[in-house]
Design a protein around this motif. Structure first.
Motif, short mmCIF file in Angstrom:
data_model
loop_
_atom_site.label_atom_id
_atom_site.label_comp_id
_atom_site.label_asym_id
_atom_site.label_seq_id
_atom_site.Cartn_x
_atom_site.Cartn_y
_atom_site.Cartn_z
N GLY A 276 0.59 -1.79 -0.39
CA GLY A 276 -0.25 -0.15 0.03
C GLY A 276 0.61 1.26 0.26
N GLU A 277 2.21 1.45 0.19
CA GLU A 277 2.71 2.20 -0.08
C GLU A 277 2.54 2.28 -1.82
N LYS A 278 3.17 4.71 -1.81
CA LYS A 278 2.74 4.88 -3.01
C LYS A 278 4.58 5.10 -3.31
N LYS A 279 5.39 4.51 -3.02
CA LYS A 279 7.18 4.81 -3.48
C LYS A 279 7.18 3.24 -3.84
N TYR A 280 6.70 2.18 -3.08
CA TYR A 280 7.18 1.04 -3.57
C TYR A 280 5.19 0.45 -3.87
N PRO A 281 5.14 0.95 -5.23
CA PRO A 281 3.65 -0.02 -6.05
C PRO A 281 4.49 -1.76 -6.08
N ALA A 282 3.14 -2.45 -6.09
CA ALA A 282 3.20 -3.88 -6.27
C ALA A 282 3.87 -4.23 -7.98
N ILE A 283 4.53 -4.47 -8.28
CA ILE A 283 5.15 -5.19 -9.35
C ILE A 283 4.58 -6.56 -9.74
N ASP A 284 3.69 -6.79 -11.47
CA ASP A 284 2.87 -8.13 -12.00
C ASP A 284 1.45 -8.66 -11.02
N GLY A 285 1.05 -7.27 -10.13
CA GLY A 285 0.60 -7.71 -9.38
C GLY A 285 1.60 -8.71 -7.69
N LYS A 286 2.43 -7.86 -7.09
CA LYS A 286 3.20 -9.06 -6.63
C LYS A 286 3.66 -7.97 -5.36
N GLU A 287 3.69 -8.42 -4.58
CA GLU A 287 4.49 -6.87 -3.07
C GLU A 287 5.99 -7.53 -2.60
#
Length: 301
Positions: A276-287
């Protein structure tokens, strides 16, 4: 040659493996539910939820003439220690957390699970919690001692040592991590103290710094009461509130409730994902944790 080709963190893992593992074994051997709560209590003194408000408190104290020495020393120590640990040494060492590098070791994994499976999201060396505890403790020790409060001043290093031990007990840091954190924290605290001394000298003797001496919120009519024991009690109360705000969440941290990083390569990353952090958005749907998010995005450190 092999050690030279490794990251600094991998080299430390290799050179100090026996020492670090022996300390893990000791803390694992004394592990129980009561000591785990005690460890979480003291580890909260190094948490950013405690340290950041303490830095803000330092700014506030610096605005009162009577507490300016305390506030400036605290603020400078926290800033120096944070910069050295998080901006310089951690990205330079790149040491992976022990719950990642040792997760195939059944004994260690049992100790880690038994301590509550706490999870961080950055590199391991040095310990940021230990740095924070010792920078604050050293700063306050020196100021209190210089003010003749020699009995009170020893409380701070005792808390710092217990905070340091808690990080290894909870299995989130190697012993070498916390020892380096101790060194950085003490240096930051000493540096903060002497920078404060320099600032106070400039404020007393050098224009235009002498104008700062006129800044004193304690002279405001409705704040005059802060110059007595009531002011000291309020400061103690504020610190207690800050600590409770850090400690209470720590009681339920870790375990299966933490969303772990999705990275699965040489190890299954147990770092906390930055959900949920804008600075670290999910990559290909993965956190991912911030370490592996940066790696996947082609960023250093």
């Amino acid at each position: 040659m092999e050690i030279i080709l490794m990251t600094l963190g991998q080299s430390i893992d290799k050179v100090f493996y026996n020492f670090d593992y022996a300390i893990f074994s000791f803390f694992g051997s004394i592990q129980n539910s009561f000591l785990t709560v005690v460890a979480k209590f003291f580890t909260s003194f190094g948490d950013e939820a405690f340290v950041i408000p303490m830095a803000i408190l330092g700014v506030v104290l610096a605005l009162f003439k009577k507490t300016r020495k305390y506030g400036l020393t605290l603020l400078f120590a926290i800033v120096i220690g944070t910069l050295v640990t998080n901006i310089v040494v951690k990205p330079m060492a790149l040491r992976v957390r022990p719950y990642n590098t040792l997760q195939s070791d059944a004994a260690y994994w049992g100790w880690y699970v038994g301590a509550g499976r706490l999870s961080e999201s950055d590199y391991s060396f040095p310990s940021g919690h230990t740095t924070a505890a010792f920078e604050i403790a050293t700063a306050l020790f020196l100021v209190f001692r210089s003010e003749g409060k020699k009995k009170i001043c020893w409380i701070f290093p005792v808390i710092a040592v217990l905070t340091m031990c808690s990080r290894v007990y909870l299995m989130v840091h190697y012993a070498t991590d916390v020892l380096c954190g101790l060194i950085v924290g003490v240096i930051a605290g000493v540096a903060g103290y002497f920078i404060m001394k320099l600032c106070m000298m400039l404020i007393d003797k050098v224009k235009p710094f002498t104008l700062i001496d006129k800044i004193d919120l304690g002279e405001i009519k409705f704040l005059k009461w802060t110059s007595g024991k009531a002011g000291a009690l309020v400061i103690c109360a504020v610190v207690c509130v800050i600590f409770v705000g850090s400690f209470v969440p720590a009681l339920t941290e870790g375990g299966d409730d933490v969303q772990r990083c999705a990275y699965v390569e040489e190890y299954d990353c147990q770092n906390e994902a930055r959900v949920g952090e804008k600075k670290y958005p999910a990559i290909d749907g993965k956190e991912y944790c911030k370490i592996h998010w940066k790696q996947l995005m082609g960023q250093e450190g």
